[in-house]
Motif scaffolding. Sequence first.
Motif, short mmCIF file in Angstrom:
data_model
loop_
_atom_site.label_atom_id
_atom_site.label_comp_id
_atom_site.label_asym_id
_atom_site.label_seq_id
_atom_site.Cartn_x
_atom_site.Cartn_y
_atom_site.Cartn_z
N UNK A 64 0.82 -1.21 0.00
CA UNK A 64 0.00 0.00 0.00
C UNK A 64 0.86 1.26 0.00
N UNK A 65 1.89 1.27 0.84
CA UNK A 65 2.72 2.47 0.95
C UNK A 65 3.58 2.65 -0.29
N UNK A 66 4.08 1.55 -0.86
CA UNK A 66 4.84 1.67 -2.10
C UNK A 66 3.94 2.16 -3.23
N UNK A 67 2.69 1.72 -3.21
CA UNK A 67 1.71 2.21 -4.19
C UNK A 67 1.50 3.73 -4.01
N UNK A 90 11.54 0.19 7.15
CA UNK A 90 10.30 -0.29 6.56
C UNK A 90 10.44 -0.42 5.04
N UNK A 91 11.03 0.59 4.41
CA UNK A 91 11.31 0.52 2.99
C UNK A 91 12.82 0.64 2.78
N UNK A 92 13.41 -0.40 2.26
CA UNK A 92 14.85 -0.36 1.99
C UNK A 92 15.11 0.56 0.80
N UNK A 93 16.37 0.87 0.58
CA UNK A 93 16.74 1.71 -0.56
C UNK A 93 16.27 1.05 -1.86
N UNK A 94 16.41 -0.27 -1.93
CA UNK A 94 15.99 -1.00 -3.13
C UNK A 94 14.48 -0.88 -3.33
N UNK A 95 13.72 -1.08 -2.25
CA UNK A 95 12.25 -1.01 -2.36
C UNK A 95 11.79 0.41 -2.69
N UNK A 96 12.42 1.39 -2.06
CA UNK A 96 12.07 2.78 -2.34
C UNK A 96 12.43 3.13 -3.79
N UNK A 97 13.55 2.59 -4.25
CA UNK A 97 13.96 2.83 -5.65
C UNK A 97 12.95 2.25 -6.62
N UNK A 98 12.41 1.07 -6.29
CA UNK A 98 11.40 0.45 -7.16
C UNK A 98 10.17 1.35 -7.25
N UNK A 99 9.73 1.87 -6.10
CA UNK A 99 8.55 2.74 -6.08
C UNK A 99 8.81 4.02 -6.88
N UNK A 100 9.99 4.59 -6.70
CA UNK A 100 10.34 5.81 -7.45
C UNK A 100 10.39 5.50 -8.95
N UNK A 127 3.50 5.96 -2.69
CA UNK A 127 4.69 6.71 -3.14
C UNK A 127 4.74 6.75 -4.66
N UNK A 128 4.48 5.59 -5.30
CA UNK A 128 4.56 5.51 -6.76
C UNK A 128 3.56 6.43 -7.44
N UNK A 129 2.33 6.47 -6.93
CA UNK A 129 1.29 7.26 -7.61
C UNK A 129 1.41 8.75 -7.29
N UNK A 130 2.01 9.08 -6.15
CA UNK A 130 2.19 10.49 -5.81
C UNK A 130 3.24 11.15 -6.70
N UNK A 131 4.26 10.39 -7.09
CA UNK A 131 5.35 10.97 -7.89
C UNK A 131 4.83 11.54 -9.21
N UNK A 132 4.04 10.80 -10.03
CA UNK A 132 3.56 11.39 -11.28
C UNK A 132 2.60 12.56 -11.07
N UNK A 133 1.83 12.52 -9.99
CA UNK A 133 0.94 13.66 -9.72
C UNK A 133 1.77 14.91 -9.43
N UNK A 134 2.77 14.72 -8.56
CA UNK A 134 3.65 15.86 -8.20
C UNK A 134 4.35 16.41 -9.44
N UNK A 135 4.95 15.52 -10.24
CA UNK A 135 5.76 15.97 -11.37
C UNK A 135 4.90 16.50 -12.52
N UNK A 136 3.72 15.89 -12.71
CA UNK A 136 2.84 16.37 -13.78
C UNK A 136 2.31 17.76 -13.45
N UNK A 137 2.13 18.04 -12.17
CA UNK A 137 1.68 19.37 -11.75
C UNK A 137 2.82 20.38 -11.81
N UNK A 138 4.02 19.96 -11.38
CA UNK A 138 5.12 20.93 -11.19
C UNK A 138 5.98 21.17 -12.42
N UNK A 139 6.29 20.13 -13.21
CA UNK A 139 7.21 20.30 -14.34
C UNK A 139 6.71 21.32 -15.37
N UNK A 140 5.44 21.21 -15.82
CA UNK A 140 4.98 22.23 -16.77
C UNK A 140 5.04 23.65 -16.19
N UNK A 141 4.82 23.74 -14.89
CA UNK A 141 4.82 25.05 -14.25
C UNK A 141 6.23 25.62 -14.15
#
Length: 837
Positions: free
Chosen positions: A629-632, A699-709, A634-648
């Motif tokens: 759930x938490x990896x999900x 809770x989330x190792x570097x490897x697991x966090x990297x997968x989510x990112x 993190x994964x879904x928040x990244x595109x929302x953040x970047x899709x909102x911020x990059x064009x701006x």
Amino acid sequence: MQQTPLPESGLTDEEVINSRKLHGTNKAEHKESSGLLMALKEAVLEPMFLILAVATLLYFLMNEPREGFFLLAAIAMVAAISIWQDYKSRTALNELKKLTSNKASVIRNGERVSIDIEEIVIGDLLVSEEGDLVAADAMIIQSNDFSINESILTGEAFAIQKNSDDGNSQLFQGTTVISGLAIARVNAIGSNTQLGKIGKSLTTIKTDYSPLQKQIQNFVKKMAIAGVIVFVLICLVNYVRGNSIAESLLKGLTLAMSILPEEIPVAFTTFMAIGAWRLINMGIVVKQTQTVETLGSATVICTDKTGTITENRMELARVYAFNSKKVFLENEFNQADAITVITYAMWASEPIPFDPMEKSLHTVYQKLSSTDVRPQYSMYHEYPLSGKPPMMTHIFEDGSKNRIIATKGAVEAVLACSILSEKEANEVNRITRGLSAQGYRVLAVATTDFSPDTFPETQQAFKFNFIGLVAFFDPPKENIKQTFESFYKAGINVKIITGDNAETTGAIARLTGFKGVENALTGNELMLLNDAEVRDRVKTTNLFTRMFPDAKLRIIKALKENNEIVAMTGDGVNDGPALKAAHIGIAMGKRGTEIAKKASSLILVDDDLNKMIDAVAMGRKIYNNLKKAIQYIISIHIPIILTVSIPLFLGWKFPAIFSPVHVIFMELIMGPTCSIIYENEPIEKNLMVQKPRKMTDTFLSIKELSISIFQGLMITAGSLYIYQFGVHHQFNENLTRTLVFTTLIIANVFLTLSNRSFYYSFIYTLRYKNKLMPIVIGVTLALLFFLLNIQYLIDLFHFEKPDNQLLIKSFLIGMLTVIPFELYKLAKRLKISAPTN
């Protein structure tokens, strides 16, 4: 079975009803805030709620009422979801509270019965014995060597002798019985007890945050700080570029909403509370929801023998009479020498027995005796079970001052104070070893004559005449062999810690498939070792015999110092310190004392150790699903953040591609996905044959966090590709926004499916049984359909209905965003299944 008569018959059912009407129940009155009001207050103070409120106000100030009313509806939905989550958590916790409430023993209608402490009424005859918490204020009318700890009221932790004498007969609610037994008449209940008057509550337990909670809180805190920084930055950038203050604030809030992962703490609370509720339905009471997260990481389980590995029947199976030097079988118990041993063993037991061995002795005595003389005798003096190893002595006297003095206990203890030659003692030990090797629990029996009324300070000061041995057989539970096998498969080591001797314990252990029978250590041997030696020995020793409280506690501490996650079972008052020290203290629901239950963090309702396999599996499943759930999130928040911020930030053609309306819609989809779908996921295949996770792991190792990112960046790439596709083909802003939004929603659906397993493909996981999965995904797609086809919603979201070809393209791009991760999982499966040279 006939026993020593009870002093009184107690209240009748009608008297109980009348007393309850007159004096009320044994429940302290405390003012508690309404659960609904508390949940509403917490929802209103949530950061997301406050951001939505500000965004709503800005829309109205900017004369955009449709968006404002939509956000008002979103606020109502956020509040409803929060209250619903809180309701589920509170319901689970209330069930926990009910099941962990203490029981009390009372005499009613001439019989001893067990009831909830809240059912006690004024006038009840309360029976309190070793290991109990006194359930109400009461006056003793009969007691046997009764002592109590009143530190909860006085702050002084030492034993106080109590009896029916004037001035020393009052018992107080919440105090702890150290030894003996007392029958007392209840004279105060509820808020009128001494404890109730000073406003203390035994059910209030202050707990620290668990390591996992701290890690999650730290992560959310960092994201919140990042959100505040980005909010300020976006507001300044937009204002400098000529936007109004209101528009700048709105754009800043949009990005702040996308950054804030408020679903994570909600998911944690929901997973733990519902997990505890699921365990309740399995017959496992978790007293604190934080224990759920620890269950899956248990590496060692320390179990006692009697009642946990065995049936706890303890039926008298053999009798050795010292007088005739003969071992009697069950069909020979009616012979005179056997009756003598059984009779003295019965007198050395409690008059109102609760221990299975003592119950068996009373039953056999009742069957064999032609004249039952128990009613003619009363307890005159008692030495409770004590010593290392332990023994106990009872002194009875009748109306003619005739005395019976009987003792029973560990063979070593009784022999040490018996009048025997070395040769005779060796013979007794030989018989004991023979019986123990067959799995019998052996106790020695002795008697003596003593006329003075001034008794020795300790029972060991008597010079006893050895009578014989009584041997009890307690067969292993039918499922214990399978239970041990399951622990071993799950990578959990099993250690037996018992007060019994090595021969008896070893014989039973061999029947169960227990590993490590050949290497045993006694309590006395353990205490001779220094701390470093103990830490070393507990690594290789699995069988600990003749254990006592200090030795048990030392084992638990040594295991913890070796970085083991320790679960321990216990049922007696002497198990309290070790149960409290273990990461997971496990008390027995049926035979466990109230002290053991209070010290534990988990209770097995049916005393079935096999349920711990279910508990560990549930703990691993919950932790695994929470991770998904938490990896999900993190994964879904990244595109929302970047899709909102990059064009701006990069000044693209459509800098404000999303507004708070779009972000909150996606947030409302993500919340149920992580808290409902993933919580309901079944346990993954092979999870119970993996080694336990280390509590020291993050809770989330570097490897697991990297997968989510990585997953998040793939979805970002898809959404920005479709964005640039729209710009390249000179689509207007509304159509481009529609395609980007649709791509994100479809990518979210496939991410949900892909994250069901980090090993198996999402196609394979479609066979997982989760009835909520199709419902939530179906609702998500239905809402997307409405957004693209209902004109009011199209206008509200500033969309433009795309043609089918563009919709298919958005669908395919959304689906393709999870393909790289699916290829990663395929490579992992191929690597594991590849043959090795």
